[in-house]
Design a protein around this motif. Structure first.
Motif, PDB file in Angstrom:
ATOM      1  N   PRO A 222      42.147  13.424  52.968  1.00 27.53           N
ATOM      2  CA  PRO A 222      41.886  14.606  52.140  1.00 27.53           C
ATOM      3  C   PRO A 222      40.596  14.408  51.354  1.00 27.53           C
ATOM      4  N   LYS A 223      39.980  15.472  50.944  1.00 27.78           N
ATOM      5  CA  LYS A 223      38.815  15.357  50.074  1.00 27.78           C
ATOM      6  C   LYS A 223      39.277  15.387  48.618  1.00 27.78           C
ATOM      7  N   LEU A 224      38.686  14.531  47.810  1.00 26.85           N
ATOM      8  CA  LEU A 224      38.999  14.493  46.387  1.00 26.85           C
ATOM      9  C   LEU A 224      38.007  15.384  45.649  1.00 26.85           C
ATOM     10  N   VAL A 225      38.544  16.373  44.959  1.00 31.08           N
ATOM     11  CA  VAL A 225      37.702  17.298  44.195  1.00 31.08           C
ATOM     12  C   VAL A 225      37.803  16.932  42.725  1.00 31.08           C
ATOM     13  N   PHE A 226      36.751  16.338  42.189  1.00 26.88           N
ATOM     14  CA  PHE A 226      36.761  15.912  40.786  1.00 26.88           C
ATOM     15  C   PHE A 226      36.286  17.086  39.929  1.00 26.88           C
ATOM     16  N   SER A 227      37.141  17.486  38.987  1.00 28.74           N
ATOM     17  CA  SER A 227      36.901  18.719  38.232  1.00 28.74           C
ATOM     18  C   SER A 227      36.746  18.432  36.741  1.00 28.74           C
ATOM     19  N   GLY A 228      35.587  18.780  36.205  1.00 27.29           N
ATOM     20  CA  GLY A 228      35.351  18.596  34.773  1.00 27.29           C
ATOM     21  C   GLY A 228      33.891  18.784  34.434  1.00 27.29           C
ATOM     22  N   GLY A 229      33.610  19.630  33.466  1.00 27.51           N
ATOM     23  CA  GLY A 229      32.230  19.886  33.063  1.00 27.51           C
ATOM     24  C   GLY A 229      31.719  18.856  32.066  1.00 27.51           C
ATOM     25  N   GLN A 230      30.588  19.163  31.464  1.00 20.16           N
ATOM     26  CA  GLN A 230      29.943  18.252  30.522  1.00 20.16           C
ATOM     27  C   GLN A 230      30.081  18.784  29.110  1.00 20.16           C
ATOM     28  N   GLY A 231      30.734  18.000  28.262  1.00 16.21           N
ATOM     29  CA  GLY A 231      30.887  18.383  26.869  1.00 16.21           C
ATOM     30  C   GLY A 231      29.610  18.154  26.089  1.00 16.21           C
ATOM     31  N   PRO A 232      29.517  18.705  24.863  1.00 14.67           N
ATOM     32  CA  PRO A 232      28.291  18.565  24.063  1.00 14.67           C
ATOM     33  C   PRO A 232      27.959  17.127  23.690  1.00 14.67           C
ATOM     34  N   ASP A 233      28.983  16.252  23.670  1.00 14.04           N
ATOM     35  CA  ASP A 233      28.750  14.857  23.306  1.00 14.04           C
ATOM     36  C   ASP A 233      28.778  13.931  24.530  1.00 14.04           C
ATOM     37  N   GLU A 234      28.701  14.507  25.721  1.00  8.89           N
ATOM     38  CA  GLU A 234      28.755  13.707  26.943  1.00  8.89           C
ATOM     39  C   GLU A 234      27.396  13.679  27.633  1.00  8.89           C
ATOM     40  N   LYS A 235      27.084  12.541  28.244  1.00  6.57           N
ATOM     41  CA  LYS A 235      25.772  12.329  28.865  1.00  6.57           C
ATOM     42  C   LYS A 235      25.724  12.834  30.306  1.00  6.57           C
ATOM     43  N   LEU A 236      26.883  13.097  30.880  1.00 10.25           N
ATOM     44  CA  LEU A 236      26.958  13.599  32.242  1.00 10.25           C
ATOM     45  C   LEU A 236      28.275  14.330  32.412  1.00 10.25           C
ATOM     46  N   PRO A 237      28.409  15.184  33.419  1.00  7.19           N
ATOM     47  CA  PRO A 237      29.681  15.880  33.640  1.00  7.19           C
ATOM     48  C   PRO A 237      30.811  14.882  33.916  1.00  7.19           C
ATOM     49  N   GLU A 238      31.993  15.217  33.431  1.00  4.88           N
ATOM     50  CA  GLU A 238      33.158  14.355  33.656  1.00  4.88           C
ATOM     51  C   GLU A 238      33.388  14.125  35.149  1.00  4.88           C
ATOM     52  N   SER A 239      33.175  15.172  35.938  1.00  6.92           N
ATOM     53  CA  SER A 239      33.420  15.071  37.382  1.00  6.92           C
ATOM     54  C   SER A 239      32.514  14.047  38.044  1.00  6.92           C
ATOM     55  N   VAL A 240      31.277  13.939  37.565  1.00  9.36           N
ATOM     56  CA  VAL A 240      30.339  12.971  38.138  1.00  9.36           C
ATOM     57  C   VAL A 240      30.785  11.551  37.804  1.00  9.36           C
ATOM     58  N   ALA A 241      31.205  11.329  36.567  1.00  9.71           N
ATOM     59  CA  ALA A 241      31.712  10.012  36.168  1.00  9.71           C
ATOM     60  C   ALA A 241      32.951   9.655  36.983  1.00  9.71           C
ATOM     61  N   MET A 242      33.819  10.640  37.204  1.00  4.08           N
ATOM     62  CA  MET A 242      35.034  10.420  37.995  1.00  4.08           C
ATOM     63  C   MET A 242      34.690  10.077  39.449  1.00  4.08           C
ATOM     64  N   GLN A 243      33.727  10.781  39.990  1.00  3.38           N
ATOM     65  CA  GLN A 243      33.300  10.520  41.375  1.00  3.38           C
ATOM     66  C   GLN A 243      32.755   9.090  41.506  1.00  3.38           C
ATOM     67  N   ARG A 244      31.942   8.676  40.548  1.00  2.00           N
ATOM     68  CA  ARG A 244      31.387   7.317  40.572  1.00  2.00           C
ATOM     69  C   ARG A 244      32.514   6.276  40.529  1.00  2.00           C
ATOM     70  N   TYR A 245      33.501   6.536  39.685  1.00  2.00           N
ATOM     71  CA  TYR A 245      34.631   5.611  39.575  1.00  2.00           C
ATOM     72  C   TYR A 245      35.361   5.508  40.907  1.00  2.00           C
ATOM     73  N   ALA A 246      35.608   6.650  41.545  1.00  2.00           N
ATOM     74  CA  ALA A 246      36.339   6.650  42.820  1.00  2.00           C
ATOM     75  C   ALA A 246      35.558   5.928  43.912  1.00  2.00           C
ATOM     76  N   ILE A 247      34.253   6.132  43.930  1.00  2.00           N
ATOM     77  CA  ILE A 247      33.409   5.449  44.928  1.00  2.00           C
ATOM     78  C   ILE A 247      33.462   3.945  44.717  1.00  2.00           C
ATOM     79  N   GLU A 248      33.474   3.530  43.453  1.00  2.00           N
ATOM     80  CA  GLU A 248      33.587   2.093  43.147  1.00  2.00           C
ATOM     81  C   GLU A 248      34.913   1.529  43.631  1.00  2.00           C
ATOM     82  N   GLN A 249      35.937   2.383  43.726  1.00  3.05           N
ATOM     83  CA  GLN A 249      37.256   1.949  44.201  1.00  3.05           C
ATOM     84  C   GLN A 249      37.356   1.996  45.722  1.00  3.05           C
ATOM     85  N   GLY A 250      36.263   2.388  46.388  1.00  2.00           N
ATOM     86  CA  GLY A 250      36.247   2.358  47.853  1.00  2.00           C
ATOM     87  C   GLY A 250      36.355   3.695  48.556  1.00  2.00           C
ATOM     88  N   ILE A 251      36.369   4.805  47.803  1.00  2.99           N
ATOM     89  CA  ILE A 251      36.438   6.125  48.424  1.00  2.99           C
ATOM     90  C   ILE A 251      35.050   6.511  48.955  1.00  2.99           C
TER      91      ILE A 251
END
Length: 248
Positions: free
Chosen positions: A109-138
């Motif tokens: 299945p494709k993993l759809v990481f969902s989350g925008g960027q808050g005013p105090d965040e340096k990048l969208p939540e979804s991008v951080a989540m995607q990076r984490y998943a890739i580090e786990q081997g996805i």
């Protein structure tokens, strides 16, 4: 704020009889107020019981390992860029489902990481989540990001749009991953977004779970505020009718 008001109302209800005696409030007023208080002292615990029962039943949901997409719902980041443990548990839950489906010899299945960027965040939540998943081997080819949402309803709506733009199927099979305490309310938002998707929940630390469940309950009360208002109007009408009949 709503949590505080409800707590104060419940606590205050126990002092109403004492207050009415001390202030020598007329019997009709006491009857009127006591009926309204009684209705809410019955309504709120009953509503909580129904919510808690639904939440527990939802935990037994077991989607089949033949999904096309798994939407992973975002939350805040640490230092504006790092995935915190709570969010990591959601991603890990999705990854476990992904791995089991692949092990069964079915398409990943494709993993759809969902989350925008808050005013105090340096990048969208979804991008951080995607990076984490890739580090786990996805593999990155098995990931998509939705980078505009700011709440759970938008998570569902915008992720649905991305999925429909990506898929060649008219009715792709979709589930969403979040924490176990959040599955029921997230499911309500999925229905609002007209997204046919069941949820899978990641375990939550025991010390955090009671507070999280109460917060979810308050959030659902807010979602059902029209029903809450109808109960208030009905209780006032019933109390007024009772007082009138008491004089007949």
């Amino acid at each position: 704020m709503l949590t505080l008001l409800i707590a104060l109302a419940i606590i205050g209800s126990f002092f109403i009889p004492i207050i009415t005696r001390l202030l020598h409030i007329p019997a009709d007023v006491k009857l009127f107020v006591s009926i309204i208080v009684s209705v809410f002292l019955l309504y709120i615990p009953l509503f909580f019981y129904l919510y808690l029962t639904s939440l527990i039943i939802y935990q037994f949901n077991r989607p089949r390992y033949q999904q096309d997409y798994i939407i992973v719902l975002g939350s805040g980041l640490i230092d504006g860029q790092f995935v915190p443990p709570l969010l990591a548990s959601r991603i890990n839950r999705a990854i476990r489902f992904y791995d089991k489906q692949v092990k069964k010899g079915r398409p990943a299945p494709k993993l759809v990481f969902s989350g925008g960027q808050g005013p105090d965040e340096k990048l969208p939540e979804s991008v951080a989540m995607q990076r984490y998943a890739i580090e786990q081997g996805i593999p990155i080819k098995d990931t998509l990001t939705e980078e505009k949402s700011v709440n759970t309803l938008q998570n569902m709506q915008f992720s649905k749009d991305i999925i429909m733009a990506d898929t060649t199927k008219s009715n792709p099979k979709i589930i969403f991953a979040t924490n176990n305490y959040h599955t029921f309310r997230a499911g309500l938002f999925a229905k609002q977004a007209r997204l046919k998707a069941d949820g899978i929940g990641a375990k939550t630390s025991r010390y955090f779970l009671p507070n999280a469940i109460i917060r979810e309950f308050i959030a659902i009360l807010k979602m059902k505020q029209h029903q809450f208002i109808l109960v208030a109007i009905a209780s006032v009408a019933f109390a007024a009718l009772t007082v009138l009949l008491n004089h007949m």
